[in-house]
Design an enzyme around this catalytic site. Structure first.
Site, PDB file in Angstrom:
ATOM      1  N   GLU A 174       0.903  -1.192  -0.014  1.00  8.64           N
ATOM      2  CA  GLU A 174      -0.112  -0.274   0.087  1.00  8.64           C
ATOM      3  C   GLU A 174       0.904   1.177  -0.019  1.00  8.64           C
ATOM      4  OE1 GLU A 174      -2.294  -0.238   3.460  1.00  8.64           O
ATOM      5  OE2 GLU A 174      -2.605  -2.310   3.311  1.00  8.64           O
ATOM      6  N   PRO A 175       1.970   1.308  -0.813  1.00 11.58           N
ATOM      7  CA  PRO A 175       2.884   2.633  -0.734  1.00 11.58           C
ATOM      8  C   PRO A 175       1.972   3.717  -1.324  1.00 11.58           C
ATOM      9  CG  PRO A 175       3.480   1.126  -2.675  1.00 11.58           C
ATOM     10  CD  PRO A 175       2.171   0.490  -1.789  1.00 11.58           C
ATOM     11  N   ARG A 213       2.343  19.796   6.515  1.00 11.44           N
ATOM     12  CA  ARG A 213       3.370  19.029   6.966  1.00 11.44           C
ATOM     13  C   ARG A 213       4.600  19.762   7.896  1.00 11.44           C
ATOM     14  NH1 ARG A 213       6.898  16.252   4.848  1.00 11.44           N
ATOM     15  NH2 ARG A 213       6.583  14.335   6.146  1.00 11.44           N
ATOM     16  N   CYS A 244      -2.663  33.069  10.374  1.00 10.09           N
ATOM     17  CA  CYS A 244      -2.381  33.761  11.573  1.00 10.09           C
ATOM     18  C   CYS A 244      -1.862  32.712  12.650  1.00 10.09           C
ATOM     19  CB  CYS A 244      -3.796  34.379  12.113  1.00 10.09           C
ATOM     20  SG  CYS A 244      -5.106  32.920  11.976  1.00 10.09           S
ATOM     21  N   GLU A 245      -1.019  31.851  12.329  1.00  4.27           N
ATOM     22  CA  GLU A 245      -0.356  31.088  13.230  1.00  4.27           C
ATOM     23  C   GLU A 245       1.281  31.101  13.220  1.00  4.27           C
ATOM     24  OE1 GLU A 245      -2.232  28.527  14.670  1.00  4.27           O
ATOM     25  OE2 GLU A 245      -4.110  28.643  13.838  1.00  4.27           O
TER      26      GLU A 245
HETATM   27  C1  LIG Z   1      -3.097   1.728   6.238  1.00  5.93           C
HETATM   28  C2  LIG Z   1      -2.368   2.540   5.310  1.00  5.93           C
HETATM   29  N1  LIG Z   1      -1.733   2.010   4.370  1.00  5.93           N
HETATM   30  C3  LIG Z   1      -0.867   2.781   3.635  1.00  5.93           C
HETATM   31  C4  LIG Z   1      -0.595   4.077   3.936  1.00  5.93           C
HETATM   32  C5  LIG Z   1       0.246   4.789   3.008  1.00  5.93           C
HETATM   33  O1  LIG Z   1       1.375   5.135   3.763  1.00  5.93           O
HETATM   34  P1  LIG Z   1       2.524   5.820   2.673  1.00  5.93           P
HETATM   35  O2  LIG Z   1       2.278   6.843   1.943  1.00  5.93           O
HETATM   36  O3  LIG Z   1       3.720   6.383   3.903  1.00  5.93           O
HETATM   37  O4  LIG Z   1       3.329   4.769   1.904  1.00  5.93           O
HETATM   38  C6  LIG Z   1      -1.309   4.818   4.855  1.00  5.93           C
HETATM   39  C7  LIG Z   1      -0.745   6.105   5.529  1.00  5.93           C
HETATM   40  O5  LIG Z   1      -1.272   6.601   6.426  1.00  5.93           O
HETATM   41  C8  LIG Z   1      -1.959   3.626   5.751  1.00  5.93           C
HETATM   42  O6  LIG Z   1      -2.507   4.142   6.925  1.00  5.93           O
END
Ligand SMILES: Cc1ncc(COP(=O)(O)O)c(C=O)c1O
Length: 326
Positions: A174-175, A213, A244-245
């Site tokens: 899941e990148p 970020r 305003c922070e």
């Molecule tokens: C469950 C899950 N999968 C994948 C990601 C993607 O992470 P990244 O963008 O660091 O690869 C996140 C990000 O918070 C997540 O919570």
């Protein structure tokens, strides 16, 4: 897949309706909810239990998700017992287990440690009669913001492939950031400069609402001028937004050539968690997005009109506000 530590019944129904690959289940209560929703809809829910492997990703605490103090996943030691209930549940099909230990991870070791735990648990579950087809290893591969040197995609892939290639399972990654982070920049214009008692400021027309970020994680992004109008010696300045922070600061003491009103700067590596985490805070509409491909550019999201800030609001008598009010 569907992820998230607090899925509502509506969201679970939606996932069951579209038939996601699997729902990442994060607790016993959620397992019961998914089972109940699947029974109600007369479906079988494909699930993968998200484990909490208690692995330190050595990243910022706000984006660390796989330590036992974090809200995510099911404690490693409780997984087998929890899933034993599913063996007789005809509305739950446990297709795998998964984990996600954090974001902006710049070393291979935490990924390897977590993947070992996933593999070990998968073996133990199969010995107890589960038939798993998927292993989820999450996302989290870091990128270069300033001088970080995360593993390359090839190094990351090779280290995981070495562990997973013999598993015979579908591997789910899941990148997010590693795919798009470095591909995007935030382009901002200098509104004006200001000489403070203590330091000099460059005030941009972009703010923390556009890229949160730095304010949220103390994150550093490389800032570069784009064809500045004036030449001159480099000097340290604070690059700030108009909000305003005091935390609306993109960088402190960054060494830049002289900048004047109208100059452009790019804030690099804003392709992930930039637009997606943007907000209309401080009465600021969200920025436009432009896709560049070589010398071609394409507007892929229009700048939000200011009227979007009060769209949907109503007077106390229930009448809608005039959306076109300037
Ligand atoms: C469950 C899950 N999968 C994948 C990601 C993607 O992470 P990244 O963008 O660091 O690869 C996140 C990000 O918070 C997540 O919570």
């Amino acid at each position: 897949i569907q992820s998230g530590v607090g899925k509502t019944d509506d969201e679970i129904d939606e996932a069951l309706g579209v038939g996601v690959l699997y729902i990442c289940v994060e607790s016993g209560q959620e397992l019961a909810a998914v089972s109940a929703r699947a029974a109600h809809l007369n479906k079988v829910a494909r699930i993968a239990l998200r484990i909490n492997p208690d692995v330190d990703p050595h990243t910022h605490p706000h984006i660390s998700t796989g330590l036992k103090k974090n809200k995510f996943g099911v404690p490693h030691a409780e997984v087998i017992e929890l899933l034993s209930t599913t063996l007789t549940d005809r509305h739950i099909d446990v297709v795998g287990i998964s984990c996600h230990i954090g974001s902006q991870i710049t070393k291979i070791a935490p990924f390897v440690e977590a993947t070992h735990k996933v593999i070990e648990l998968a073996g133990a579950l199969e010995n107890r009669g589960h038939h798993l087809t998927h292993l989820g290893v999450g996302g989290g591969l870091g990128i270069t913001y300033v001088d970080e040197a995360p593993p390359t995609l090839a190094e990351y892939g090779a280290s995981l492939a070495g562990l997973l290639v013999d598993s015979g399972k579908t591997i789910v990654l899941e990148p997010g950031r590693a795919i798009v982070g470095e591909a995007g920049v935030l382009l901002a214009r200098v509104i004006r400069t200001k000489r403070g008692a203590d330091r000099d400021f460059v005030i941009l027309d972009a703010g923390m609402n556009d890229l949160i970020r730095p304010a949220l994680y103390n994150a550093h992004h490389t800032i570069e001028p784009v064809a500045p109008q004036n030449a001159g010696p480099l000097a340290p300045v604070d690059v700030v937004g108009p909000i305003c922070e005091a935390s609306d600061t993109f960088a402190q003491d960054v060494v830049l050539p002289p900048l004047v009103s109208g100059d452009l700067v790019v804030i690099r590596a804003a392709g992930a968690y930039g637009s997606a985490m943007s907000s209309p805070y401080n009465g600021r509409s969200r920025t436009a997005e432009v896709l560049c491909d070589g010398s071609r550019s394409l507007l892929i999201r229009e700048r939000e009109p200011l009227t979007a800030l009060w769209r949907g609001e109503r007077h106390l008598n229930g009448e809608p506000l005039d959306d076109d009010r300037p």
